[in-house]
Design an enzyme around this catalytic site. Structure first.
Site, PDB file in Angstrom:
ATOM      1  N   VAL A   1      -5.211 -21.481   3.572  1.00  0.00           N
ATOM      2  CA  VAL A   1      -5.940 -21.804   4.790  1.00  0.00           C
ATOM      3  C   VAL A   1      -6.909 -22.963   4.554  1.00  0.00           C
ATOM      4  CG1 VAL A   1      -7.494 -20.903   6.565  1.00  0.00           C
ATOM      5  CG2 VAL A   1      -5.682 -19.452   5.641  1.00  0.00           C
TER       6      VAL A   1
ATOM      7  N   LEU B   1     -16.723 -18.208  -5.960  1.00  0.00           N
ATOM      8  CA  LEU B   1     -17.432 -17.170  -5.219  1.00  0.00           C
ATOM      9  C   LEU B   1     -17.810 -15.977  -6.078  1.00  0.00           C
ATOM     10  CD1 LEU B   1     -16.564 -18.944  -2.840  1.00  0.00           C
ATOM     11  CD2 LEU B   1     -16.079 -16.867  -1.560  1.00  0.00           C
TER      12      LEU B   1
ATOM     13  N   TYR C   1      -9.341  -3.899  -1.119  1.00  0.00           N
ATOM     14  CA  TYR C   1      -9.357  -5.234  -0.503  1.00  0.00           C
ATOM     15  C   TYR C   1      -9.894  -5.157   0.926  1.00  0.00           C
ATOM     16  CZ  TYR C   1      -7.548  -9.251   2.057  1.00  0.00           C
ATOM     17  OH  TYR C   1      -7.436 -10.338   2.878  1.00  0.00           O
TER      18      TYR C   1
ATOM     19  N   TYR D   1     -13.444 -15.679   7.460  1.00  0.00           N
ATOM     20  CA  TYR D   1     -12.135 -15.117   7.778  1.00  0.00           C
ATOM     21  C   TYR D   1     -11.999 -13.726   7.180  1.00  0.00           C
ATOM     22  CZ  TYR D   1     -11.309 -19.885   9.148  1.00  0.00           C
ATOM     23  OH  TYR D   1     -11.423 -21.105   9.766  1.00  0.00           O
TER      24      TYR D   1
ATOM     25  N   TRP E   1      -1.119 -11.297   7.747  1.00  0.00           N
ATOM     26  CA  TRP E   1       0.150 -11.703   7.150  1.00  0.00           C
ATOM     27  C   TRP E   1       0.246 -13.229   7.027  1.00  0.00           C
ATOM     28  CZ3 TRP E   1       4.764  -8.209   8.984  1.00  0.00           C
ATOM     29  CH2 TRP E   1       4.406  -6.855   8.872  1.00  0.00           C
TER      30      TRP E   1
ATOM     31  N   ASP F   1      -6.548  -7.958   8.936  1.00  0.00           N
ATOM     32  CA  ASP F   1      -6.068  -6.778   9.645  1.00  0.00           C
ATOM     33  C   ASP F   1      -6.218  -5.508   8.806  1.00  0.00           C
ATOM     34  OD1 ASP F   1      -4.167  -8.005   7.943  1.00  0.00           O
ATOM     35  OD2 ASP F   1      -2.530  -6.913   8.872  1.00  0.00           O
TER      36      ASP F   1
ATOM     37  N   THR G   1      -7.847 -12.168  -2.672  1.00  0.00           N
ATOM     38  CA  THR G   1      -6.745 -11.701  -1.827  1.00  0.00           C
ATOM     39  C   THR G   1      -5.679 -10.917  -2.585  1.00  0.00           C
ATOM     40  OG1 THR G   1      -5.606 -13.816  -2.095  1.00  0.00           O
ATOM     41  CG2 THR G   1      -7.059 -13.585  -0.182  1.00  0.00           C
TER      42      THR G   1
ATOM     43  N   GLY H   1      -6.642 -23.501  -1.310  1.00  0.00           N
ATOM     44  CA  GLY H   1      -5.913 -22.318  -0.874  1.00  0.00           C
ATOM     45  C   GLY H   1      -5.088 -22.591   0.369  1.00  0.00           C
TER      46      GLY H   1
END
Length: 285
Positions: A12, A36, A124, A98, A149, A101, A61, A10
């Site tokens: 990150v 997962l 989400y 992680y 973002w 926001d 996501t 992914g």
């Protein structure tokens, strides 16, 4: 130190596999090895690897799709992190996770601090908040980084979509009344690595003194339209840009209007973070 890194293909996770080099033996797994959504598989992998640290950037996501499949979103974003926390605690390990926001409702134009009330507007955000709460309740030594973002030069993200559409179309109509901070995936990974290097040097008491939730996003704020304008300028692409409202671009999941994060707590304790425009320039370079 043995580090179990999830979701290494992914945005990150790919950057983390690079940034964490030198901190220990990295066991990086993708969805084919550790899905997962499969809690039994998550448990089996952790027990087989027996890490001293789990770093979990993997997540569900798809913000809009989550509205129609909330059970899957919660399994990946809440139940799996809860299981990781329990397994890590049993091993005497720590957990880095992680979040987003989108745990905030975005009603205030002020940047949000870690202690502000949470009130997610969509499935989400609610599933990510449930994951945060499960980790905190488990008692495992942990760091939770809320970011915003996220973009990069791989995977599916706003930056790559805008670069593609700007070359295909003569005009882009982009929402200009949602405010936040674009954050490069490499910024997230490098910051994580710097903090974990401090943790390794800090000894046994470091996690009890420094663990918890931190906001990790680039400095400053813009709108999606402002972000797009910067992308086009930095990439040298000519394309007409039209600012529109959220109401003119309806989506299944509601978005917060103001989701800028105040990262001062992280910066005062650990490391400075770049301005969003500077990070974008480096990313495109």
């Amino acid at each position: 130190m043995k580090i179990l890194l999830t979701g290494n293909t992914g945005q990150v996770g790919y950057e983390l596999e690079r940034s964490l080099q030198g901190l220990g033996e990295i066991v990086a797994v993708d969805r084919t090895r550790m899905d997962l959504a499969n809690l039994d598989q998550v448990r089996e992998v952790i027990r087989a690897v027996r890490p001293q640290l789990i770093v979990n950037p993997a997540a569900y996501t798809a913000v809009d799709k989550a509205e129609s499949e909330p059970e899957l979103a919660y399994r990946v974003n809440a139940e799996a992190p809860a299981l990781m926390a329990a397994e890590a605690r049993a091993l005497g390990a720590a957990l880095v996770h992680y979040s987003t926001d989108y745990v905030f409702d975005g009603q205030s134009p002020e940047a949000r601090v870690e202690t502000d009330p949470v009130a997610p507007l969509n499935v989400y955000g609610a599933s990510k908040l449930a994951g945060e709460q499960a980790i905190a309740a488990s008692g495992v030594p942990h760091l939770i980084f809320r970011t915003s973002w996220v973009y990069g030069m791989r995977g599916k993200n706003f930056l790559l979509t805008m670069l593609r559409l700007a070359k295909e179309r003569g005009e882009l109509r982009i929402v200009d009344d949602q405010h936040g901070a674009p954050t490069w995936s490499r910024t997230i990974a490098d910051t994580t690595a710097l903090i974990l290097a401090q943790a390794r040097a800090g000894g046994a008491g470091w996690w009890s003194e420094n663990g918890g939730i931190y906001h990790l996003s680039s400095q400053g704020r813009t709108t999606w339209c402002g972000f797009t304008a910067a992308i086009l300028e930095e990439a040298g692409i000519a394309c007409k840009l039209v600012a529109i409202t959220t109401d003119q671009y309806p989506l299944p999941a509601a978005r917060p209007r103001y989701s800028a994060l105040d990262s001062n707590r992280l910066q005062e304790r650990f490391v400075r973070l770049p301005a969003w425009r500077d990070a974008l320039r480096l990313c495109l370079r």
